[in-house]
Design an enzyme around this catalytic site. Structure first.
Site, PDB file in Angstrom:
ATOM      1  N   ARG A  80     -15.024  -3.754   5.410  1.00 60.41           N
ATOM      2  CA  ARG A  80     -15.175  -3.315   6.796  1.00 60.41           C
ATOM      3  C   ARG A  80     -16.573  -2.712   6.979  1.00 60.41           C
ATOM      4  O   ARG A  80     -17.197  -2.268   6.021  1.00 60.41           O
ATOM      5  CB  ARG A  80     -14.102  -2.287   7.164  1.00 60.41           C
ATOM      6  CG  ARG A  80     -12.693  -2.780   6.899  1.00 60.41           C
ATOM      7  CD  ARG A  80     -11.648  -1.981   7.645  1.00 60.41           C
ATOM      8  NE  ARG A  80     -11.803  -0.558   7.464  1.00 60.41           N
ATOM      9  CZ  ARG A  80     -11.304   0.351   8.304  1.00 60.41           C
ATOM     10  NH1 ARG A  80     -10.637  -0.030   9.371  1.00 60.41           N
ATOM     11  NH2 ARG A  80     -11.469   1.629   8.082  1.00 60.41           N
ATOM     12  N   ARG A  82       0.851  -1.186   0.000  1.00 64.15           N
ATOM     13  CA  ARG A  82       0.000   0.000   0.000  1.00 64.15           C
ATOM     14  C   ARG A  82       0.887   1.236   0.000  1.00 64.15           C
ATOM     15  O   ARG A  82       1.853   1.335   0.748  1.00 64.15           O
ATOM     16  CB  ARG A  82      -0.928   0.017   1.212  1.00 64.15           C
ATOM     17  CG  ARG A  82      -1.938   1.163   1.168  1.00 64.15           C
ATOM     18  CD  ARG A  82      -3.042   0.925   2.165  1.00 64.15           C
ATOM     19  NE  ARG A  82      -3.837  -0.251   1.800  1.00 64.15           N
ATOM     20  CZ  ARG A  82      -4.742  -0.802   2.594  1.00 64.15           C
ATOM     21  NH1 ARG A  82      -4.963  -0.314   3.786  1.00 64.15           N
ATOM     22  NH2 ARG A  82      -5.422  -1.852   2.189  1.00 64.15           N
ATOM     23  N   GLU A 128     -10.976  -7.776  14.032  1.00 64.85           N
ATOM     24  CA  GLU A 128      -9.953  -6.828  14.441  1.00 64.85           C
ATOM     25  C   GLU A 128     -10.642  -5.523  14.798  1.00 64.85           C
ATOM     26  O   GLU A 128     -11.694  -5.187  14.246  1.00 64.85           O
ATOM     27  CB  GLU A 128      -8.914  -6.613  13.337  1.00 64.85           C
ATOM     28  CG  GLU A 128      -9.451  -6.056  12.033  1.00 64.85           C
ATOM     29  CD  GLU A 128      -8.385  -5.937  10.962  1.00 64.85           C
ATOM     30  OE1 GLU A 128      -7.233  -6.331  11.224  1.00 64.85           O
ATOM     31  OE2 GLU A 128      -8.710  -5.449   9.871  1.00 64.85           O
ATOM     32  N   ASP A 171     -16.955   0.343   3.974  1.00 61.33           N
ATOM     33  CA  ASP A 171     -15.903   1.193   3.428  1.00 61.33           C
ATOM     34  C   ASP A 171     -15.816   0.972   1.920  1.00 61.33           C
ATOM     35  O   ASP A 171     -16.524   0.110   1.376  1.00 61.33           O
ATOM     36  CB  ASP A 171     -14.581   0.947   4.148  1.00 61.33           C
ATOM     37  CG  ASP A 171     -13.958  -0.404   3.837  1.00 61.33           C
ATOM     38  OD1 ASP A 171     -14.706  -1.322   3.456  1.00 61.33           O
ATOM     39  OD2 ASP A 171     -12.729  -0.554   3.992  1.00 61.33           O
ATOM     40  N   SER A 220      -8.829   0.628  -0.539  1.00 67.08           N
ATOM     41  CA  SER A 220      -9.662   0.388   0.638  1.00 67.08           C
ATOM     42  C   SER A 220     -10.216   1.705   1.161  1.00 67.08           C
ATOM     43  O   SER A 220     -10.828   2.460   0.425  1.00 67.08           O
ATOM     44  CB  SER A 220      -8.868  -0.363   1.701  1.00 67.08           C
ATOM     45  OG  SER A 220      -9.688  -0.743   2.777  1.00 67.08           O
ATOM     46  N   SER A 239     -10.354  -2.503  14.163  1.00 70.61           N
ATOM     47  CA  SER A 239     -10.595  -1.482  13.141  1.00 70.61           C
ATOM     48  C   SER A 239     -11.755  -1.891  12.235  1.00 70.61           C
ATOM     49  O   SER A 239     -11.626  -1.926  11.012  1.00 70.61           O
ATOM     50  CB  SER A 239      -9.326  -1.214  12.333  1.00 70.61           C
ATOM     51  OG  SER A 239      -8.815  -2.419  11.788  1.00 70.61           O
ATOM     52  N   LYS A 265     -11.812 -10.357   6.446  1.00 70.25           N
ATOM     53  CA  LYS A 265     -12.904  -9.512   6.926  1.00 70.25           C
ATOM     54  C   LYS A 265     -13.866  -9.235   5.783  1.00 70.25           C
ATOM     55  O   LYS A 265     -13.451  -9.142   4.621  1.00 70.25           O
ATOM     56  CB  LYS A 265     -12.363  -8.220   7.533  1.00 70.25           C
ATOM     57  CG  LYS A 265     -11.452  -7.385   6.661  1.00 70.25           C
ATOM     58  CD  LYS A 265     -10.938  -6.201   7.461  1.00 70.25           C
ATOM     59  CE  LYS A 265      -9.999  -5.317   6.643  1.00 70.25           C
ATOM     60  NZ  LYS A 265      -8.691  -5.985   6.403  1.00 70.25           N
TER      61      LYS A 265
END
Length: 634
Positions: free
Chosen positions: A349, A86, A446, A344, A187, A448, A460
């Site tokens: 997420r 990233r 997690e 997101d 993301s 986040s 996730k």
């Protein structure tokens, strides 16, 4: 071997000649490979970068004499963090661009090709030119280049014809029997960034040592192969297949395995609002609600369709809370919807907000949602399991910086709880291992806002989490309860778990290293602190060095992670605090949680104790004033 630089691309005398091959790789606009640049050089980079924008960036830096920035761009390479590669998009080997994507993909061919490769799914990510659609312009080109690399080697490639959520890629890897999967997505990061996620044949993101091997292989094979630049190959090759319909239908069918109250869902009067944050989630969340028997959630029209500029929010991260959920909360009030679900941009997420009796909105933290999910998934398992089912065969997992609430539930209910290193790649790999050994995994998370309900996807998944929370809210409404009320009930039963997370910015790596080395030698060489202000420390775990004072052999059960800094302190008052560096940003993060025993229900006292401990942690261990740290509330 010999070769010369084009006159317009001469490297200044002050510039290290070892940069010459890198510069040629970034600057050449020729259709055919250029010769090596330095006489006698071996392994010169002869591939070409044909992206005009990145070429112009390097040329501009050369003309402006910005040699240090050129070194920074060309003398280091992207590395795998907690969620793949990233970085910002731009020219250089430490940025995401066409060349680094091609180089990363070529490594897939280095593996024994025993099955087809899973090419990338178009995920929403931004582009400096402001592309109108995630499958258009250079973004689609970057995806097509990934496929072209493999098609050039006659590898069967599955390439989604349109955008899909990130969870579809690991799901497809397992369903199609692929050897690997790639997802290109920024993301929830800023619009200037992009990312490159790699999934192994087990359907989980790669972990060590695979990530290090990939980087090593990239360095051994830096030149793009013939045909790698042909992004049109994906539209003409008979080896390219589109798995969209097959995977979407299969995913929605598998989703019903964790639907336990379809009759209630069909009859429910509860309304939901969904925002996809300018990403790819809208269509798939709509389908997921249909699979569970719900009426479709009300979409936020301004944020429904993919928009790489994220035009209605400063930050496309639903974890930021009410400030970025403004449009969805106002729409919910207008429509009489009590629950907002927010995925997101790449839909892996989930954030959730619920309107309270006083009209205010409660935006749940990731740890609070995990308490709800953990209770729900275990309750549903208990009600639906076979008579001979053994609770000791059941597992839930969380990353080590996440809430310990699942541990508390597990201790009381009899199932197993495990921790992993930060990053869902560790959870996915461990879940796969447990499944292969006959264990049953119900839930993992997690902090986040990343949740895995069931095991159809070993990562996730915001789509499945959104519809599971909708079913939970519907069931609770029938019991005369809200999500917030049930959360309090969970804490009353299993013990309050109150957590706070934030971070400090630090742009000087030596300062970060000095802070952590001081803690490792706090009261002498290799002597960790025994207290933090007035708070006594019971145990210290240092994942960076592999030390854990709570173990008889003082060795950490978690894998050693020497490339990052992470220290966890367990205090005698029940608080657990972790200090760690970010894998992708110049941050020192802290995670602190007060883990109270059942019966200690004075939340105000527990919150005050936690706040005082955090203040002591910052003052005694981080010393922000002395170290020039900038505080930023998360």
């Amino acid at each position: 071997m010999s070769g010369v630089l084009h006159p317009s691309l001469q490297i200044p005398a002050a510039f290290n000649l070892s940069l010459a091959p890198c510069l040629k790789q970034q600057l050449s606009g020729a259709e055919e490979p250029a010769p090596p640049l330095v006489s006698g050089s071996e392994g010169g980079l002869t591939g070409v970068l044909q992206n005009q924008k990145t070429k112009e960036q390097i040329e501009s830096l050369l003309q402006d004499g910005k040699h240090q920035e050129l070194r920074e761009r060309l003398c280091c390479r992207l590395s795998f963090g907690t969620a793949g590669l990233r970085s910002a998009m731009g020219a250089g080997f430490c940025y995401i661009n066409d060349l680094t994507v091609i180089q990363s993909t070529q490594v897939s061919w280095a593996r024994p090709a025993t099955a087809p490769a899973m090419a990338p799914a178009p995920g929403i990510s931004s582009h400096p030119a402001g592309i109108p659609h995630p499958t258009a312009g250079r973004e689609r080109g970057r995806l097509a280049l990934t496929a072209a690399v493999l098609l050039a080697k006659d590898v069967l490639v599955y390439f989604f014809s349109t955008y899909v959520p990130t969870p579809f890629v690991p799901y497809a890897v397992q369903q199609l029997g692929a050897v690997a999967g790639v997802m290109i997505t920024a993301s929830h990061n800023r619009k200037e960034d992009n990312g490159y996620k790699v999934y192994w044949e087990n359907g989980a993101q790669i972990t060590s040592p695979h990530d290090k091997e990939i980087i090593k292989c990239i360095e051994e094979c830096v030149e793009p192969w013939n045909g790698s630049w042909n992004e049109n190959r994906v539209d003409t090759s008979p080896l390219r297949q589109d798995p969209l319909r097959r995977i979407c239908d299969s995913y929605m069918q598998d989703l019903t395995k964790i639907c336990y109250h379809r009759e209630l869902n069909v009859q429910s009067s509860l309304k939901f609002v969904h925002t996809s944050f300018h990403g790819v989630g809208h269509d798939y969340v709509q389908l997921a609600f249909k699979a569970f028997g719900f009426q479709p959630p009300i979409p936020v029209p301004e944020q429904k369709d993919p928009d790489p500029d994220f035009s209605t929010v400063k930050c496309p991260n639903p974890e930021e809370g009410e400030s970025v959920l403004e449009l969805s909360l106002r729409l919910a009030e207008k429509e009489g919807a009590k629950v907002v679900v927010a995925t997101d941009p790449d839909a892996d997420r989930l954030a959730v907000a619920e309107q309270q009796d006083n009209g205010c909105w409660k935006v749940f933290t990731g740890n609070e949602l995990a308490a709800l999910f953990g209770w729900w998934m275990f309750s549903c398992w208990k009600e639906n399991c076979s008579p001979d089912a053994d609770v000791r065969n059941v597992y839930m997992l969380a990353t080590t910086v996440s809430s310990k609430i699942l541990r508390a539930i597990a201790l009381k209910e009899g199932f197993h709880f495990e921790e992993t290193l930060p990053g869902f790649k560790w959870i996915g790999s461990r879940v796969k291992n447990l499944l292969d050994n006959g264990k049953e995994v119900l839930f993992a998370f997690e902090e986040s806002i990343g949740f895995m309900c069931g095991t159809s996807v070993l990562d996730k998944d915001g789509v499945s989490a959104a519809v599971v929370i909708a079913e939970m809210a519907t069931y609770l409404q029938g019991q005369g309860l809200t999500l917030a009320q049930k959360l309090l009930d969970i804490y009353e039963t299993y013990g309050y778990h109150i957590s706070k997370t934030s971070y400090f910015l630090c742009y000087d790596p030596p300062t970060i290293k000095r802070i952590f080395e001081r803690l490792r030698n706090f009261e002498g060489p290799q002597c960790y602190p025994k207290c933090c202000g007035a708070y006594n420390i019971l145990h210290v775990r240092d994942v960076t060095t592999g030390y854990d004072s709570s173990q008889l052999n003082h060795k950490s059960v978690l894998p050693v992670s020497r490339n990052s800094q992470m220290l966890t302190f367990t205090f005698q008052n029940g608080c657990v605090a972790t200090l760690r560096t970010s894998g992708t940003e110049p941050k020192i993060k802290y995670y602190a949680e007060m883990c109270a025993l059942p019966g200690l229900s004075d939340r105000g006292v527990l919150e005050e104790e936690l706040q005082k401990l955090i203040e002591a942690l910052i003052e005694n261990f981080l010393e922000p004033a002395k170290n020039g740290l900038t505080w930023r509330s998360a």
